[in-house]
Structures are given as structure tokens and as C-alpha cells.
Design a protein around this motif. Structure first.
Motif, mmCIF file in Angstrom:
data_model
loop_
_atom_site.group_PDB
_atom_site.id
_atom_site.type_symbol
_atom_site.label_atom_id
_atom_site.label_comp_id
_atom_site.label_asym_id
_atom_site.label_seq_id
_atom_site.Cartn_x
_atom_site.Cartn_y
_atom_site.Cartn_z
ATOM 1 N N LYS A 1 0.837 -1.209 0.000
ATOM 2 C CA LYS A 1 0.000 0.000 0.000
ATOM 3 C C LYS A 1 0.865 1.249 0.000
ATOM 4 C CE LYS A 1 -4.410 -1.263 2.061
ATOM 5 N NZ LYS A 1 -4.306 -2.689 1.778
ATOM 6 N N ASN A 2 0.601 2.150 -0.930
ATOM 7 C CA ASN A 2 1.211 3.476 -0.870
ATOM 8 C C ASN A 2 0.191 4.379 -0.191
ATOM 9 O OD1 ASN A 2 1.545 6.342 -1.897
ATOM 10 N ND2 ASN A 2 3.395 5.418 -2.758
ATOM 11 N N PRO A 3 0.631 5.160 0.802
ATOM 12 C CA PRO A 3 -0.355 5.954 1.554
ATOM 13 C C PRO A 3 -1.076 6.998 0.707
ATOM 14 C CG PRO A 3 1.923 6.482 2.216
ATOM 15 C CD PRO A 3 1.995 5.294 1.332
ATOM 16 N N MET B 1 8.707 12.357 6.399
ATOM 17 C CA MET B 1 8.778 10.944 6.766
ATOM 18 C C MET B 1 8.842 10.067 5.529
ATOM 19 S SD MET B 1 6.538 8.937 9.675
ATOM 20 C CE MET B 1 5.603 7.904 8.627
ATOM 21 N N PRO B 2 9.831 9.185 5.446
ATOM 22 C CA PRO B 2 9.938 8.347 4.242
ATOM 23 C C PRO B 2 8.831 7.300 4.189
ATOM 24 C CG PRO B 2 11.591 7.676 5.858
ATOM 25 C CD PRO B 2 10.875 8.864 6.442
ATOM 26 N N LEU B 3 8.710 6.660 3.029
ATOM 27 C CA LEU B 3 7.783 5.540 2.904
ATOM 28 C C LEU B 3 8.303 4.356 3.707
ATOM 29 C CD1 LEU B 3 6.747 5.147 -0.855
ATOM 30 C CD2 LEU B 3 5.366 6.017 1.032
ATOM 31 N N ASP B 4 7.411 3.477 4.080
ATOM 32 C CA ASP B 4 7.776 2.208 4.695
ATOM 33 C C ASP B 4 8.849 1.530 3.829
ATOM 34 O OD1 ASP B 4 7.866 -0.525 5.331
ATOM 35 O OD2 ASP B 4 5.745 -0.573 5.903
ATOM 36 N N PRO B 5 9.961 1.102 4.440
ATOM 37 C CA PRO B 5 11.045 0.489 3.648
ATOM 38 C C PRO B 5 10.581 -0.686 2.785
ATOM 39 C CG PRO B 5 11.713 0.766 5.941
ATOM 40 C CD PRO B 5 10.276 1.165 5.868
ATOM 41 N N ASN B 6 9.481 -1.327 3.165
ATOM 42 C CA ASN B 6 8.975 -2.434 2.338
ATOM 43 C C ASN B 6 8.599 -1.988 0.936
ATOM 44 O OD1 ASN B 6 9.214 -4.644 4.028
ATOM 45 N ND2 ASN B 6 7.344 -4.077 5.147
ATOM 46 N N ARG C 1 4.383 0.613 -7.990
ATOM 47 C CA ARG C 1 5.226 1.172 -6.924
ATOM 48 C C ARG C 1 5.363 2.666 -7.186
ATOM 49 N NH1 ARG C 1 7.818 -2.805 -3.292
ATOM 50 N NH2 ARG C 1 6.886 -4.736 -4.045
ATOM 51 N N TYR C 2 4.498 3.395 -6.551
ATOM 52 C CA TYR C 2 4.437 4.827 -6.794
ATOM 53 C C TYR C 2 5.517 5.553 -5.996
ATOM 54 C CZ TYR C 2 -0.130 3.100 -8.215
ATOM 55 O OH TYR C 2 -1.141 2.378 -8.781
ATOM 56 N N ALA C 3 6.002 6.664 -6.579
ATOM 57 C CA ALA C 3 7.037 7.446 -5.882
ATOM 58 C C ALA C 3 6.438 8.360 -4.813
ATOM 59 C CB ALA C 3 7.839 8.264 -6.892
ATOM 60 N N TYR C 4 5.149 8.598 -4.871
ATOM 61 C CA TYR C 4 4.537 9.487 -3.871
ATOM 62 C C TYR C 4 4.977 9.089 -2.467
ATOM 63 C CZ TYR C 4 1.150 10.686 -7.566
ATOM 64 O OH TYR C 4 0.546 11.081 -8.726
ATOM 65 N N GLY C 5 5.479 10.048 -1.735
ATOM 66 C CA GLY C 5 5.827 9.788 -0.335
ATOM 67 C C GLY C 5 7.252 9.323 -0.131
ATOM 68 N N MET C 6 7.985 9.018 -1.209
ATOM 69 C CA MET C 6 9.387 8.643 -1.021
ATOM 70 C C MET C 6 10.180 9.873 -0.595
ATOM 71 S SD MET C 6 10.476 6.146 -4.162
ATOM 72 C CE MET C 6 9.594 4.617 -4.487
ATOM 73 N N ASP C 7 11.143 9.681 0.293
ATOM 74 C CA ASP C 7 12.063 10.788 0.539
ATOM 75 C C ASP C 7 13.141 10.756 -0.543
ATOM 76 O OD1 ASP C 7 13.985 8.920 1.297
ATOM 77 O OD2 ASP C 7 13.759 9.300 3.446
ATOM 78 N N ARG C 8 14.006 11.764 -0.520
ATOM 79 C CA ARG C 8 14.980 11.918 -1.602
ATOM 80 C C ARG C 8 15.873 10.673 -1.721
ATOM 81 N NH1 ARG C 8 19.492 14.289 -3.784
ATOM 82 N NH2 ARG C 8 19.120 16.047 -5.181
ATOM 83 N N ALA C 9 16.302 10.162 -0.572
ATOM 84 C CA ALA C 9 17.209 9.008 -0.593
ATOM 85 C C ALA C 9 16.510 7.775 -1.159
ATOM 86 C CB ALA C 9 17.710 8.724 0.823
ATOM 87 N N GLN C 10 15.243 7.601 -0.822
ATOM 88 C CA GLN C 10 14.507 6.439 -1.339
ATOM 89 C C GLN C 10 14.312 6.526 -2.849
ATOM 90 O OE1 GLN C 10 10.988 6.675 1.173
ATOM 91 N NE2 GLN C 10 11.643 4.843 2.307
ATOM 92 N N GLU C 11 13.960 7.712 -3.306
ATOM 93 C CA GLU C 11 13.740 7.864 -4.742
ATOM 94 C C GLU C 11 15.053 7.681 -5.507
ATOM 95 O OE1 GLU C 11 11.937 11.544 -5.999
ATOM 96 O OE2 GLU C 11 11.141 10.617 -7.821
#
Lengths: 306, 304
Positions: free
Chosen positions: A43-45, B1-6, A120-130
């Protein structure tokens, strides 16, 4: 925030003339989206992947048709007219259907990153995650195809405020994420030179079929009119036309034959158009037009004044 | 807040599908089949014969065509009933006139609600396939296993009491849970029409064979969801027939699925388009017009 300030205002009229190789008027590229949608996406929030709870087999099977059936029809049609694809790739396809990726790689098609899965949507990713996600797609495409990824279209067009600058930081040369123009143009972000590459939602088969309800023939007619106008305007300064498609739509038994007509139409105009791939358009633009364009854009001020 | 790491982990990233329901496949690499009398394309006409209760289900979604306004939605309830008392007879006459058989997906609640219609469906030579008790009986992810099991058993018991043993199944709204396929297989169902990812049948790992369901050419999707006119709808069907016949020359027999919905295509102002389409299809010499179970059986005999 009023404006992401990623490009400057730049009116269409009186721009420096864009020229394409061989003095062609229109750079023409076809973008098959080769995508994977998951049966059980997390789930993407900010956006739910499916209309129904997992497993939404109706939506899932609808897309899976492209990978079992439609892409193979589309590949055959593109080959018939010797038109290469620039693939918007759900990079997970390298694992799930490597034969398909290897097949089109051997045909000389280009791949650009369209994220890992289209669920897998990018919405909500922080910079490092993206950044991690983008780097993963670069590495995975390289490992499977030997190609250095140059372009990006965010998965399901889901962006963050960092997306464009991350592309420049990671060495992408073009982004298909923005819809403000019918010519390439420099993006105003730090890092390596990055251009906005005309893609299109207006002539995207998803909008044509599932939003506007066009018939297969009407879609071909839309594409021909788009082509005719951009070719005519390309006489003044080179334009770009992209046909963004999905095999689960155009690859259906009732649509592939009418769709072939636009490929034949392009082939019939090959003396006037540059039938090419997005990475080659970006390379040519960066080598020949990028610097002049930046200088020209600067005089208009507006939203480019970052 | 980042996304859940999953969100950046991909546990099902592997060769093949991201689940174990069926193996990955390329339709163009499957063994060739041939249809009776050397026909290129099997024409599989299906008719949705659905009962939509006035009080709709609460679950996570409603089947397409279900009640839309606050209770009591008389407009939708009666408009759907129109399909089962008026419009379906126009479709029956059109199919009979063209000598084209059909498979009906019938809500088992109609056994008691519309007994004469059930007789007429059988007199027309249509196959009856199961379609749940009524359109409230959806299947969905994480539904309780015992509820789903009872739902399937009640539907098939009603058919059994009526003297019909359906080989085929379409879930109301075509939804499935993770367990639907294995439950249906254990209940004796041989094929389903819930999966729309292929133009040919294919085997599930633990479930009935998936017969191709072409929602892209459903009258419901084309005419009422996408707003296409009837001519465009029928042109797409004949265009598909041409393409599939061409593919059959090199890849073996193909299937053209035509999904009909009485309350849509059986309207007085639309029936002409169905009659014309069926006439055009019946005039072709490359079509094998058969029920879904006959097509399934022919495929199964050649593949198994």
C-alpha cells in the motif's frame, strides 16, 4: 509552492531553429510501455494501486494481457515497418519476462526507466529512497541489456519534488515526465544537462481508449492529425512527435491492425521525418541546441528565474 | 517521513509471475490447436443473465451494473430486470436466426425467480454456466474462507437440484479471492471466465482452466462505460475476427469471445446492430460457432 521552477517560460514563436539530422522536419519516436503491475502491491499511503482489494484480478489480468499477447503483436507490427521502440520499462520485467526484454534489445530498441513496477508509486518517497529506486533501475537495465539508461518516465507518472533534479544528478539526459512542449528544452536543475522530451498524454492510447472511448480507427486518425500538424510546423523549426502506447491496449485483436496504419503512415513520410529513438533525439539536442536554447530562454525571465 | 522500507523491497521479483496461480506464458509459443472442420476461429458468445438484489452487498466493491442510487434504487433494479424479461428474448431470437449457440452465465437465484426464462434458455440450446447465486455474491481478497466456500456450494447445489451441472463459472463482478480457483476446482468446475489476460485458454496451477474473457469488446464496457456507439462496437468485433483468422493461419485455432448483456444490447434501438453483426459473422466460412464448454473440450482434448 507556486511553481517547481524546473524550466523557464519560452514562447513557441521565434525560437532558435531546431534542425534534425538530414534536415528532417519531425523527430518521430514510438514509446511502448512494457510494464508489470503486481498482484499484491504494498500500500502506498497516497494512492491505491487497484480499485478492488488485492488481488484485483480484473485489473491485473487486463495488464497481463500485454505481456502474454499484446507485446508480441506490437513487436511484429513495429518490425514490419522497421520502426524501433524506445521502451518505457517497468524494470521488474527484466526478471519476470527476460525473453521479451532480450528480444527487443536484440532488435535495437532503447530502454528507459519507468520505475520498478507500475504499482510502486514514488509518492511519499524521501529523496534518498527515490534516488535508490532510480539507481536500481539504471543498474538493472545495464545488467540485462548492456544499455546505459538515459531517460525516465515516473512509474504511473508519480513524482516527488526531487524527481527532476535527481535525474540530472544521476546522469539521465532526458525526462518524459513533463507535458509543456512539442520540442525538447533544457530543464533548469543543477547537475548534468537534462532535457524535457516531448512524450504526450493527449495522444497516449490510455487516454484515447479508456478516457475518450475512441475507436481503433479514430485513434489512428488522431495520430495522423497530430503527425500532420507537427510535420508542417517542423518546416519552421524541428518538432518531436511521440506515440506513447501500451500493448495491453493497442495489442488487442481489434486494435493492432488499425494501429499499424500509423506506422505505415510514418514509413511513407520517411523522407521528411527522422524515425528515431528518444535517447538519440536528446543526444542530438544536447550537442547542437541545448546551449543556444538556454541563452534564448534566459531573456524571457518568468518562472525560470529560480 | 519516508515511505515504509517495504515499499523498496521486491519479494516476488523473479522469473515468471509474481504469484503462483499460473505460469508465465507467451501465447504465440503455445501448441497449436485446430477446430472442427478446419475452422480458424471459434466464436464464443456469452450472455450475462444476472439477478441484482435491490439491497446491494456491502463488501469492498459492487459488480458492474449493480444498484447506484440510495435505497431503494427502483430505476436500476427494474432496468436490470428488463434484461431478463424483455431484452434477452431479442438476443435469443437473433442468435437462433443466425444459428449461433451461446453460453449463459446465470445467477442461480433466477432458477426460482424466473423459471420460464430458465426453460427458454435451455430450449434455445444455450449452455448454462454458473455465475454465483446473485450479483451480491462477490469474491474478494481476504474474504473468510468458509463464507466463500458456502457461497460456491450454495450456488452449485441450487443447480444440482435443478438438474444442471455447470462446467463453467464466472464470479459475479469477475472478482476472485486467493482461494477461489482451488475452491472451484474442488467443487468440480472445469473452466472459468474470470481471467482476461489471454486470447486462448490456459491451465491454472490449482484451478479450473481460464477461458479467454475479452472485456475490451463487451457491450457493457464499449457502449455503457466507454460511450462508444453501437457501430463502433460491432466494427471492433469484426475487426478482431479478421485479425484472429489471420493469426490462425500461422498459430493455430483462435477464439473470438463476444460478451453480451441483455439490458444493454437487447434494447429496441440497439438490437439491429446485434442482428447485423451476427448475420455478418454467420456468413463467414472460417468461424466455428460453439458453446464455451465445447470450445474448452476441444482445446482440452488437444492440449492435455
Amino acid at each position: 509552492m507556486k511553481d517547481p521552477k524546473i524550466y523557464g517560460h519560452w514562447p513557441y514563436r521565434d525560437r532558435p531553429k531546431v534542425t534534425w539530422p538530414g534536415d528532417k522536419k519531425l523527430a518521430f519516436w514510438v514509446a511502448p510501455n512494457i510494464e508489470y503491475y503486481e498482484l499484491h502491491p504494498p500500500k502506498n499511503p497516497h494512492r491505491s494501486p487497484w480499485a478492488r482489494p488485492n488481488p484485483d484480478i480484473v485489473g491485473y489480468a487486463y495488464r497481463d494481457h500485454g505481456n502474454r499477447v499484446g507485446n508480441w503483436r506490437l513487436i511484429e507490427a513495429m518490425e514490419k515497418y522497421n520502426i524501433p521502440g524506445t521502451v518505457s520499462l517497468s524494470v521488474a520485467m527484466c526478471d519476470h519476462f527476460p525473453e521479451m526484454i532480450d528480444t527487443v534489445n536484440e532488435l535495437g530498441w532503447e530502454f528507459f526507466s519507468h520505475g520498478v513496477y507500475n504499482t510502486r508509486y514514488a509518492y511519499g518517497m524521501d529523496r534518498a529512497q527515490e534516488r535508490q529506486m532510480l539507481q536500481y533501475t539504471i543498474d538493472r537495465i545495464k545488467a540485462q541489456t548492456g544499455q546505459q539508461t538515459r531517460g525516465y518516465l515516473a512509474p504511473a507518472l508519480t513524482h516527488t519534488i526531487h524527481t527532476i533534479e535527481l535525474l540530472a544528478e544521476l546522469g539521465f539526459t532526458y525526462s518524459c515526465d513533463l507535458f509543456q512542449d512539442d520540442q525538447p528544452q533544457p530543464l533548469n536543475v543543477p547537475g548534468n544537462p537534462l532535457v524535457s522530451m516531448p512524450y504526450s498524454l493527449e495522444v497516449n492510447d490510455h487516454y484515447a481508449f479508456n478516457v475518450f472511448g475512441l475507436s481503433p480507427q479514430q485513434y489512428t486518425d488522431v495520430l495522423k492529425r497530430q503527425f500532420d500538424t507537427l510535420l508542417e510546423e517542423g518546416g519552421t523549426s524541428g518538432t518531436v512527435m511521440c506515440i506513447p502506447i501500451h500493448a495491453y491496449l493497442v495489442g488487442r485483436s481489434h486494435r493492432i491492425s488499425p494501429f499499424e496504419e500509423i506506422l505505415r503512415y510514418a514509413d511513407e513520410h520517411k523522407d521528411d521525418i527522422w524515425i528515431t529513438k528518444a535517447g538519440d533525439i536528446a543526444d542530438h539536442y544536447l550537442a547542437n541546441h541545448y546551449d543556444d536554447a538556454r541563452t534564448h530562454i534566459a531573456q524571457f525571465g518568468g518562472s525560470d528565474a529560480a | 517521513m519516508p515511505l515504509d522500507p517495504n515499499f523498496l523491497r521486491y519479494p516476488m521479483l523473479r522469473k515468471g509471475m509474481d504469484h503462483d496461480l499460473y505460469p508465465a506464458a507467451n501465447m504465440f509459443e503455445q501448441p497449436k490447436v485446430s477446430w472442427p472442420e478446419g475452422k480458424s476461429v471459434a466464436l464464443m458468445v456469452t450472455v450475462a443473465v444476472e439477478f441484482f438484489p435491490l439491497t446491494p452487498n456491502d463488501g469492498p466493491f459492487r459488480a458492474a451494473g449493480h444498484m447506484a442510487t440510495p435505497f431503494p434504487d427502483f430505476r436500476t433494479f427494474t432496468a436490470r430486470d428488463y434484461g431478463n424479461r424483455i431484452a434477452i428474448y431479442r438476443i435469443m431470437d437473433a442468435l437462433t436466426a443466425a444459428s449461433i449457440p451461446a453460453t449463459a452465465f446465470v445467477s442461480s437465484a433466477l432458477i426460482d425467480r424466473t423459471p420460464k426464462l430458465l426453460q427458454d434458455i435451455q430450449s434455445a440450446g444455450w449452455e448454462i454456466a454458473a455465475h454465483g447465486e446473485d450479483m451480491n455474491n462477490i469474491h474478494y481478497g481476504d474474504m473468510p474462507l468458509d463464507v466463500e466456500q458456502r457461497q460456491i456450494e450454495a450456488c452449485l447445489a441450487a443447480w444440482s437440484d435443478y438438474g444442471v451441472t455447470p462446467k463453467g463459472w464466472m464470479s459475479p463482478g469477475r472478482g476472485q479471492s486467493e482461494d477461489t480457483l482451488s475452491l472451484l476446482k474442488r467443487a468440480g468446475i472445469e473452466w472459468t471466465a474470470d481471467w482476461g489476460n489471454d486470447d486462448m485458454p490456459y491451465a491454472m496451477n490449482d484451478g479450473p482452466v481460464a477461458m479467454p474473457y475479452t472485456d475490451e469488446m463487451e457491450d457493457r464496457k464499449c457502449i455503457t462505460i466507454l460511450g462508444q456507439n453501437e457501430e463502433v462496437w460491432s466494427q471492433q468485433v469484426t475487426g478482431a475476427a479478421d485479425l484472429l483468422a489471420k493469426e490462425a493461419q500461422s498459430h493455430g485455432g483462435r477464439i473470438l469471445h463476444l460478451a453480451l448483456t441483455p439490458y444493454i444490447i437487447g434494447q429496441p434501438f440497439r438490437i439491429k446492430f446485434l442482428r447485423d453483426l451476427l448475420t455478418e459473422l454467420a456468413e463467414r466460412d472460417d468461424l466455428w460457432c460453439a458453446t464455451a464448454s465445447d470450445i474448452y473440450a476441444s482445446w482440452q482434448d488437444q492440449i492435455a
